[in-house]
Design a protein around this motif. Structure first.
Motif, PDB file in Angstrom:
ATOM      1  N   ASP A  79      -4.264 -15.987  11.830  1.00 37.40           N
ATOM      2  CA  ASP A  79      -3.807 -15.286  10.632  1.00 37.40           C
ATOM      3  C   ASP A  79      -4.269 -13.825  10.707  1.00 37.40           C
ATOM      4  OD1 ASP A  79      -3.219 -14.328   8.137  1.00 37.40           O
ATOM      5  OD2 ASP A  79      -3.899 -16.106   7.064  1.00 37.40           O
ATOM      6  N   ILE A  80      -3.423 -12.997  11.279  1.00 42.85           N
ATOM      7  CA  ILE A  80      -3.749 -11.565  11.413  1.00 42.85           C
ATOM      8  C   ILE A  80      -2.690 -10.774  10.652  1.00 42.85           C
ATOM      9  CG2 ILE A  80      -4.208  -9.662  13.018  1.00 42.85           C
ATOM     10  CD1 ILE A  80      -4.572 -11.724  15.240  1.00 42.85           C
ATOM     11  N   LYS A  81      -3.144  -9.795   9.870  1.00 44.08           N
ATOM     12  CA  LYS A  81      -2.227  -8.877   9.183  1.00 44.08           C
ATOM     13  C   LYS A  81      -2.728  -7.461   9.408  1.00 44.08           C
ATOM     14  CE  LYS A  81      -0.530 -12.017   5.661  1.00 44.08           C
ATOM     15  NZ  LYS A  81      -0.807 -12.588   4.371  1.00 44.08           N
ATOM     16  N   TYR A  82      -1.942  -6.493   8.996  1.00 42.79           N
ATOM     17  CA  TYR A  82      -2.386  -5.104   9.129  1.00 42.79           C
ATOM     18  C   TYR A  82      -1.903  -4.310   7.918  1.00 42.79           C
ATOM     19  CZ  TYR A  82       2.401  -3.789  10.344  1.00 42.79           C
ATOM     20  OH  TYR A  82       3.753  -3.572  10.301  1.00 42.79           O
ATOM     21  N   GLY A  83      -2.573  -3.205   7.638  1.00 44.46           N
ATOM     22  CA  GLY A  83      -2.113  -2.361   6.547  1.00 44.46           C
ATOM     23  C   GLY A  83      -3.114  -1.299   6.166  1.00 44.46           C
ATOM     24  N   ASP A  84      -2.647  -0.407   5.283  1.00 46.66           N
ATOM     25  CA  ASP A  84      -3.471   0.695   4.800  1.00 46.66           C
ATOM     26  C   ASP A  84      -2.878   1.147   3.471  1.00 46.66           C
ATOM     27  OD1 ASP A  84      -5.307   2.748   4.638  1.00 46.66           O
ATOM     28  OD2 ASP A  84      -4.297   4.051   6.069  1.00 46.66           O
ATOM     29  N   SER A  85      -3.726   1.657   2.602  1.00 48.42           N
ATOM     30  CA  SER A  85      -3.244   2.219   1.354  1.00 48.42           C
ATOM     31  C   SER A  85      -2.926   3.680   1.641  1.00 48.42           C
ATOM     32  CB  SER A  85      -4.344   2.087   0.298  1.00 48.42           C
ATOM     33  OG  SER A  85      -3.881   2.530  -0.922  1.00 48.42           O
ATOM     34  N   VAL A  86      -1.646   3.978   1.739  1.00 48.97           N
ATOM     35  CA  VAL A  86      -1.249   5.299   2.226  1.00 48.97           C
ATOM     36  C   VAL A  86      -1.413   6.361   1.140  1.00 48.97           C
ATOM     37  CG1 VAL A  86       0.348   4.261   3.858  1.00 48.97           C
ATOM     38  CG2 VAL A  86       1.187   4.948   1.612  1.00 48.97           C
ATOM     39  N   GLY A  87      -1.506   7.625   1.564  1.00 46.75           N
ATOM     40  CA  GLY A  87      -1.698   8.726   0.618  1.00 46.75           C
ATOM     41  C   GLY A  87      -0.510   8.876  -0.300  1.00 46.75           C
ATOM     42  N   ILE A  88       0.628   9.215   0.291  1.00 47.65           N
ATOM     43  CA  ILE A  88       1.860   9.352  -0.492  1.00 47.65           C
ATOM     44  C   ILE A  88       2.969   8.685   0.289  1.00 47.65           C
ATOM     45  CG2 ILE A  88       3.650  11.079  -1.026  1.00 47.65           C
ATOM     46  CD1 ILE A  88       1.742  12.621  -2.518  1.00 47.65           C
ATOM     47  N   GLY A  89       3.853   7.990  -0.431  1.00 46.65           N
ATOM     48  CA  GLY A  89       4.969   7.340   0.248  1.00 46.65           C
ATOM     49  C   GLY A  89       4.771   5.845   0.336  1.00 46.65           C
TER      50      GLY A  89
END
Ligand code: SF4
Ligand code: SF4
Length: 375
Positions: A79-89
Motif C-alpha cells: 500500500d504505497i501512495k504519494y502526494g503533497d499539499s501544493v502551494g497554488i493549483g
C-alpha cells in the motif's frame, strides 16, 4: 552516537543509476524492512511546490520518487501512495506536468488525497500544539520525505525539515505563515511538525539543485548528489555544506537541534559514501560549490527586530520586476495576510503595502514568471 547521512554520487537523471544508488543507500541503513513493515501504509512525500517542468529544479525529480517507490514496492510494500499539499493549483495537474503521474501510474501507485483536512492536537509541541494535516498523512503509517535541495528566502535553504510543510493541508499553509511569521518561529513550528509526523526516512534530490532566487524562481545548478538520513537536521546540515553555507545560519538546523529533532554540528555527523566514511569537511571540499548563490548575510538581531521602525527599514522585502510581470494576480492570491499586503493594480503590476507585509515570501514562491525578487 553520530547521526549518519549517506551521500550518493549521481551526475544525471538516469533512472537505473538513481535506482541502484538509492537501493544501496537504503540498504546501508538496514534496508526497507528496517523502516516499514510490508502491511503498513506508505506515503511518499516529494516537493510538488507548483506547476513546473521536471528539470526546472522546482519540484523533486519524478525519477527519484519513482526509484524510491520501486524499491519499497520490490521489498513487499503493498500500500504505497504519494502526494503533497501544493502551494497554488491542483496536485493532479502538477504531478502530470512534471511527469510524476505517469511514472507512478506505470508502477500502479495511486495519488493520495491531500484535499481533506484533519485537525490534530499535539500537546507535546514546543511551538505548535495543533496542526491542520492533510488526511492522507494522518491515515498513513510510514511517511517517506523526498525533498529537493533549494534556496529559500525565509529559511535560507529548504530541504528535509522544510519539506514537511507540505503535509499541512492547502489553505492552512498560508495561515501558518501569519501565525509563525518570522524565520525562527516558523523553524520551530517545522521542528514540531517533523516530531509529530515522524517520517521514517528522509531522502534528498540534489542531482540538480536550485540556487539564487529559490524556492521557485532560482537557477538550476548541477550538484550530482543524493542524500539519505533518518536525521533531517543532519541531512540539511550536510546540504548546507554543499552550499558552502554555515549550517548555524539556518534556523531549521539550530531550532531543530534545540528541540531534539536532530543534530547539525559537523562533529556529530558522519557521512557514508560508496568509498567509505568521510567527514562533513571532506563533503564540503570534495562535493561543495563555493560560489553557490545563497543568502549568507547576517540576520538582523532579535532586539532590533522588536523595534518596528528599524524592522520596517531593514527587513528583507519582496519587489516586482515590472518587465517580467504578466499581471496574473497569483502573488496577490498567495498573500496570507488578512486584507493582503499587496494589491492588484492592473494594467500596472501589483503594488506592495510594506507596512502590512510580514516577509513570508509566499508571493515570491508562487510567481510563475520569476518576477518577484527579494532585496
Ligand atoms: S505573480 Fe508574478 S507575474 Fe503574476 S502578477 Fe504577481 S508578480 Fe506579476
Ligand atoms: S506581500 Fe508577499 S511577502 Fe509580504 S506578506 Fe504578502 S505574501 Fe508575504
Amino acid at each position: 552516537m553520530k547521526s549518519q547521512v549517506v551521500l550518493l554520487e549521481c551526475s544525471e537523471y538516469d533512472k537505473e543509476k538513481i535506482y541502484n544508488e538509492l537501493k544501496w543507500g537504503i540498504e546501508s541503513f538496514g534496508g526497507v524492512q528496517n523502516f516499514v513493515r510490508a502491511d503498513e501504509k506508505v506515503l511518499l512525500k516529494p516537493n510538488l511546490l507548483r506547476k513546473a517542468d521536471k528539470d526546472s529544479a522546482i519540484v523533486t525529480h519524478p525519477y527519484v520518487v519513482e526509484a524510491v517507490a520501486r524499491i519499497f514496492k520490490e521489498s513487499g510494500c503493498q500500500d504505497i501512495k504519494y502526494g503533497d499539499s501544493v502551494g497554488i493549483g491542483d496536485m493532479d495537474k502538477i504531478a502530470r506536468q512534471c511527469g510524476l503521474f505517469d511514472e507512478m501510474e506505470a508502477l500502479g501507485i495511486p495519488m493520495a488525497d491531500f484535499n481533506e483536512c484533519v485537525k490534530t492536537e499535539y500537546p507535546q509541541g514546543k511551538m505548535a500544539r495543533q496542526f491542520h494535516m492533510a488526511k492522507a498523512v494522518i491515515e498513513s503509517d510510514a511517511l517517506i520525505n523526498i525533498s529537493k535541495m533549494k534556496t529559500h528566502q525565509l529559511e535560507r535553504m529548504t530541504g528535509a525539515v522544510k519539506n514537511m510543510y507540505g503535509c499541512i493541508q492547502g489553505l492552512h499553509k498560508a495561515k501558518g505563515h501569519t501565525k509563525y511569521s518570522n524565520a525562527e518561529s516558523f523553524a520551530r513550528m517545522l521542528a514540531d511538525l517533523n516530531r509529530f509526523a515522524r517520517p521514517r526516512l528522509y531522502i534528498m534530490d540534489a542531482i540538480t539543485a536550485m540556487e539564487g532566487n529559490g524556492p521557485a524562481s532560482g537557477t538550476p545548478v548541477s550538484m550530482g548528489i543524493m542524500l539519505i538520513s533518518t536525521d533531517p537536521v543532519a541531512l540539511d546540515s550536510v546540504c548546507c555544506s554543499l552550499m558552502h553555507l554555515n549550517p548555524k545560519m539556518v534556523p531549521t538546523n539550530v531550532q531543530g537541534e534545540k528541540m531534539g529533532l536532530g543534530v547539525w554540528q559537523e562533529d556529530s555527523i558522519e557521512v557514508l559514501t560508496r568509498k567509505g566514511l568521510i567527514s562533513v569537511r571532506e563533503v564540503r571540499e570534495k562535493y561543495g560549490k563555493k560560489d553557490y548563490q545563497v543568502n549568507r548575510g547576517k540576520e538582523v538581531k532579535a532586539l532590533w527586530r522588536r523595534i518596528r521602525w528599524v524592522s520596517r527599514h531593514f527587513q528583507r522585502k519582496p519587489y516586482i520586476v515590472d518587465k517580467d510581470c504578466i499581471r496574473c494576480g497569483i502573488c496577490v492570491e498567495a498573500c496570507p495576510v488578512e486584507g493582503k499586503a499587496l494589491r492588484l493594480n492592473r494594467p500596472a503590476a501589483p503594488v506592495y503595502d510594506y507596512k502590512k507585509c510580514i516577509a513570508c515570501f509566499c508571493c515570491q514562491e508562487m510567481c510563475p514568471q520569476k518576477a518577484i525578487h527579494v532585496k
